[in-house]
Design a protein around this motif. Sequence first.
Motif, mmCIF file in Angstrom:
data_model
loop_
_atom_site.group_PDB
_atom_site.id
_atom_site.type_symbol
_atom_site.label_atom_id
_atom_site.label_comp_id
_atom_site.label_asym_id
_atom_site.label_seq_id
_atom_site.Cartn_x
_atom_site.Cartn_y
_atom_site.Cartn_z
ATOM 1 N N LYS A 15 -1.314 -22.877 -85.399
ATOM 2 C CA LYS A 15 -2.217 -23.938 -84.939
ATOM 3 C C LYS A 15 -3.494 -23.909 -85.762
ATOM 4 O O LYS A 15 -3.942 -22.869 -86.226
ATOM 5 N N LYS A 16 -4.088 -25.094 -85.924
ATOM 6 C CA LYS A 16 -5.377 -25.259 -86.595
ATOM 7 C C LYS A 16 -6.400 -25.721 -85.562
ATOM 8 O O LYS A 16 -6.101 -26.552 -84.692
ATOM 9 N N GLY A 68 -2.109 -33.817 -78.021
ATOM 10 C CA GLY A 68 -2.697 -32.551 -78.454
ATOM 11 C C GLY A 68 -3.844 -32.132 -77.567
ATOM 12 O O GLY A 68 -4.179 -32.790 -76.591
ATOM 13 N N ASP A 69 -4.436 -31.024 -77.920
ATOM 14 C CA ASP A 69 -5.567 -30.488 -77.188
ATOM 15 C C ASP A 69 -6.846 -30.921 -77.897
ATOM 16 O O ASP A 69 -7.061 -30.574 -79.049
ATOM 17 N N VAL A 117 -7.302 -28.990 -81.412
ATOM 18 C CA VAL A 117 -6.302 -27.990 -81.761
ATOM 19 C C VAL A 117 -4.997 -28.743 -81.992
ATOM 20 O O VAL A 117 -4.598 -29.575 -81.177
ATOM 21 N N ARG A 118 -4.348 -28.450 -83.119
ATOM 22 C CA ARG A 118 -3.102 -29.154 -83.444
ATOM 23 C C ARG A 118 -2.201 -28.244 -84.268
ATOM 24 O O ARG A 118 -2.662 -27.243 -84.823
ATOM 25 N N ASP A 119 -0.938 -28.634 -84.368
ATOM 26 C CA ASP A 119 -0.007 -27.909 -85.226
ATOM 27 C C ASP A 119 -0.458 -28.041 -86.673
ATOM 28 O O ASP A 119 -0.926 -29.099 -87.099
ATOM 29 N N SER A 120 -0.293 -26.963 -87.437
ATOM 30 C CA SER A 120 -0.726 -26.941 -88.836
ATOM 31 C C SER A 120 -0.139 -28.086 -89.647
ATOM 32 O O SER A 120 -0.826 -28.685 -90.471
ATOM 33 N N ASP A 165 -7.568 -21.441 -89.038
ATOM 34 C CA ASP A 165 -6.417 -21.015 -88.245
ATOM 35 C C ASP A 165 -6.884 -20.544 -86.875
ATOM 36 O O ASP A 165 -7.844 -19.777 -86.769
#
Length: 94
Positions: free
Chosen positions: A3-4, A35-36, A51-54, A91
């Motif tokens: 997550k990023k 997403g968050d 916050v999201r998937d890379s 990250d």
Amino acid sequence: MPKKLSIVRFKPKPECFDEFLQNIQDWHAQAFADGDHRLMRTKEEVVAIVVRDSEMLDENIKRGVNWLDSQRPLLQEYNDVDRHTMPITGDLVV
């Protein structure tokens, strides 16, 4: 999947603060519905936290820059280098 975490500071012009805040609330509800994400306000700034998937980062950044282009008239520049935003992404450590 890694997550990023991204934090972006915006400084709306005082007379445009409420309009920009509403615009970014609407944008976040649409762009990050799955997403968050959070928004924070201070006296002079609006801070976006996502916050999201890379693997989604590059796509989200492109869409975000396009949205930002429409909002620039509402924002003050921080300086000649950063211009309208103060971003940081890294990250997420859990």
